[in-house]
Motif scaffolding. Structure first.
Motif, PDB file in Angstrom:
ATOM      1  N   HIS A  26       0.817  -1.217   0.000  1.00  0.00           N
ATOM      2  CA  HIS A  26       0.000   0.000   0.000  1.00  0.00           C
ATOM      3  C   HIS A  26       0.851   1.267   0.000  1.00  0.00           C
ATOM      4  CE1 HIS A  26      -3.112  -2.883   1.174  1.00  0.00           C
ATOM      5  NE2 HIS A  26      -3.990  -1.975   0.796  1.00  0.00           N
ATOM      6  N   TYR A  60      -8.267  -8.630   1.035  1.00  0.00           N
ATOM      7  CA  TYR A  60      -7.549  -7.820   2.019  1.00  0.00           C
ATOM      8  C   TYR A  60      -8.537  -7.197   3.009  1.00  0.00           C
ATOM      9  CZ  TYR A  60      -3.847  -4.698   3.689  1.00  0.00           C
ATOM     10  OH  TYR A  60      -2.916  -4.054   4.464  1.00  0.00           O
ATOM     11  N   PRO A  61      -8.229  -7.164   4.306  1.00  0.00           N
ATOM     12  CA  PRO A  61      -6.956  -7.471   4.972  1.00  0.00           C
ATOM     13  C   PRO A  61      -6.830  -8.902   5.504  1.00  0.00           C
ATOM     14  CG  PRO A  61      -8.406  -6.395   6.529  1.00  0.00           C
ATOM     15  CD  PRO A  61      -9.178  -6.499   5.238  1.00  0.00           C
ATOM     16  N   HIS A  85      -4.335  -6.009  -4.552  1.00  0.00           N
ATOM     17  CA  HIS A  85      -4.009  -6.025  -3.123  1.00  0.00           C
ATOM     18  C   HIS A  85      -4.428  -7.335  -2.456  1.00  0.00           C
ATOM     19  CE1 HIS A  85      -2.402  -2.092  -2.420  1.00  0.00           C
ATOM     20  NE2 HIS A  85      -3.464  -1.464  -2.871  1.00  0.00           N
ATOM     21  N   LYS A  87      -3.233  -9.792   1.406  1.00  0.00           N
ATOM     22  CA  LYS A  87      -2.284 -10.077   2.481  1.00  0.00           C
ATOM     23  C   LYS A  87      -1.619 -11.400   2.127  1.00  0.00           C
ATOM     24  CE  LYS A  87      -1.579 -10.489   7.447  1.00  0.00           C
ATOM     25  NZ  LYS A  87      -2.174 -10.575   8.802  1.00  0.00           N
ATOM     26  N   ASP A 151      -8.836  -2.397  10.723  1.00  0.00           N
ATOM     27  CA  ASP A 151      -8.281  -1.457   9.741  1.00  0.00           C
ATOM     28  C   ASP A 151      -7.160  -0.577  10.280  1.00  0.00           C
ATOM     29  OD1 ASP A 151      -9.989  -2.390   7.726  1.00  0.00           O
ATOM     30  OD2 ASP A 151     -11.583  -1.016   8.334  1.00  0.00           O
ATOM     31  N   MET A 153      -4.181  -1.626  10.567  1.00  0.00           N
ATOM     32  CA  MET A 153      -2.908  -2.068   9.976  1.00  0.00           C
ATOM     33  C   MET A 153      -2.289  -0.958   9.136  1.00  0.00           C
ATOM     34  SD  MET A 153      -5.691  -3.288   8.330  1.00  0.00           S
ATOM     35  CE  MET A 153      -6.463  -2.969   6.749  1.00  0.00           C
ATOM     36  N   TYR A 154      -3.133  -0.014   8.671  1.00  0.00           N
ATOM     37  CA  TYR A 154      -2.605   1.109   7.894  1.00  0.00           C
ATOM     38  C   TYR A 154      -1.790   2.072   8.763  1.00  0.00           C
ATOM     39  CZ  TYR A 154      -6.138  -0.383   4.485  1.00  0.00           C
ATOM     40  OH  TYR A 154      -6.899  -1.104   3.607  1.00  0.00           O
ATOM     41  N   ASN A 158       2.595  -1.200   8.002  1.00  0.00           N
ATOM     42  CA  ASN A 158       1.677  -1.703   6.984  1.00  0.00           C
ATOM     43  C   ASN A 158       2.362  -2.594   5.948  1.00  0.00           C
ATOM     44  OD1 ASN A 158      -0.644  -0.247   4.564  1.00  0.00           O
ATOM     45  ND2 ASN A 158      -0.798  -2.128   5.739  1.00  0.00           N
ATOM     46  N   ASP A 162       1.395  -6.414   4.978  1.00  0.00           N
ATOM     47  CA  ASP A 162       1.087  -6.847   3.611  1.00  0.00           C
ATOM     48  C   ASP A 162       1.862  -8.104   3.221  1.00  0.00           C
ATOM     49  OD1 ASP A 162      -0.667  -4.757   3.349  1.00  0.00           O
ATOM     50  OD2 ASP A 162       0.634  -3.531   2.073  1.00  0.00           O
TER      51      ASP A 162
END
Length: 358
Positions: A26, A60-61, A85, A87, A151, A153-154, A158, A162
């Motif tokens: 990302h 994702y995620p 995208h 994981k 959410d 993880m951003y 990150n 990923d």
């Protein structure tokens, strides 16, 4: 992994690699690479592993599952290109991709990545919602961050996430080194977004592709008005807060330059970079009305408007009028935003889905 063409010198005869898995991290210029892969797939009539049900990502995620790919049950591991995208989950990816697949990904300096993520995922990550701006968040990240919230993880490590690992893992040298070893066992190449043109030349060399295969227009780029300036001390804070990402970046930035040294000298590299940039300029002049990216509000064709997220103002392009059909087709694919290109390929690969209303 067997069957991978290792081009050691530009003059060596090799065959283009057509089975490619790109781990799309990302906010790392990965949308630009996905556009490159989509164009290559169409050029060679390849099959892309596209998200089930015309979604924009591959589950994702959540850790990737083969069932997240459209027509997996019918096609098995007959796919050629994978790049949306997800994981990373090697066992399940191998159910999709052939044994001789080339695996690569891309990393970005955690400080610039974090600022970009903050702006883009401002309305998605709970940790970001609670703070006014990126500098306020970094003044006391632990007071805004809760690892149990979805959410987030951003908001921490990150890139580490990923790649399929725990972004909240404690800093442990042995653990970090074991992750590096695992990644190096799987991935043939890790690119660096901060050296994007150099990355494209190295990728071209590894894959035995033509220069035109890696020509690009920047995708998903933000207008400068939506960039927040990190305070110098907060650039250092990111390295502490996202320590796993920082170690990941340092390690693979070093290996990136080692791989370049193994395959070409710097004079050759920058000669190729110069050719790439000249070809890019030629295409921008041929294709684009403004010869640069523009604010999304200025885009005339609403079907070419990129998705907008958070506080980011994602730019796009206007094409020149009266282009001949061949040029128009090339230019249109160069500027096609990610969601539109994914949908285009979906109906191109599975035309009967359109009839079924999917």
């Amino acid at each position: 992994m067997s069957g991978i063409c290792r081009q050691t010198h530009p003059s060596k005869i090799c065959q283009p690699i057509k089975n490619v898995m790109f781990l799309k991290t990302h906010k790392t210029a990965s949308s630009t690479i996905l556009n490159i892969l989509c164009r290559f797939s169409e050029k060679h009539n390849l099959t892309m592993a596209l998200p089930f049900g015309k979604r924009s990502h591959l589950g994702y995620p959540y850790p990737f599952q083969a069932s997240y790919v459209e027509e997996f049950k019918r096609l098995g591991n007959k796919f050629n290109i994978m790049g949306n995208h997800l994981k990373f989950n090697l066992h399940e990816v191998r159910r999709i991709m052939p044994n001789n697949t080339f695996y690569f990904s891309i990393l970005r300096h955690p400080a610039s990545l974090f600022e970009s993520s903050y702006v883009y995922f401002k309305n998605i990550a709970p940790a970001f919602k609670k703070s006014k701006n990126v500098n306020e968040f970094l003044s006391s990240p632990s007071s805004y961050y809760n690892m149990a919230e979805n959410d987030n993880m951003y908001a921490k490590n990150n890139m580490w996430f990923d790649f399929g690992y725990n972004n909240n893992a404690k800093y442990d040298e042995h653990y970090i080194q074991s992750v590096f070893h695992n990644i190096e066992e799987i991935f043939h190449l890790i690119l660096i977004a901060d050296f994007f043109d150099e990355s494209m030349i190295l990728l071209k060399d590894f894959l035995c592709w033509d220069l035109d295969d890696v020509i690009y227009f920047k995708m998903n780029a933000r207008s400068r008005h939506s960039i927040q300036t990190l305070k110098p001390e907060n650039k250092e804070k990111v390295k502490e807060w996202c320590a796993l990402d920082w170690e990941l970046y340092k390690h693979f930035n070093k290996s990136f330059w080692m791989k370049i040294q193994e395959r070409m000298d710097l004079k050759t590299l920058y000669k190729e970079v110069d050719l790439l940039q000249k070809r890019q300029s030629e295409l921008m002049e041929s294709c684009l009305l403004e010869e640069t990216a523009i604010d999304h509000n200025q885009i005339k064709n609403k079907n070419m408007k990129p998705f907008q997220s958070g506080n980011a103002r994602i730019m796009g392009y206007n094409l020149k009028q009266d282009l001949d059909n061949t040029t128009l087709n090339i230019c249109k694919k160069m500027i096609m935003p990610e969601l539109q290109y994914t949908a285009h390929l979906y109906y191109s690969q599975f035309p009967y889905k359109r009839k079924n209303g999917r």
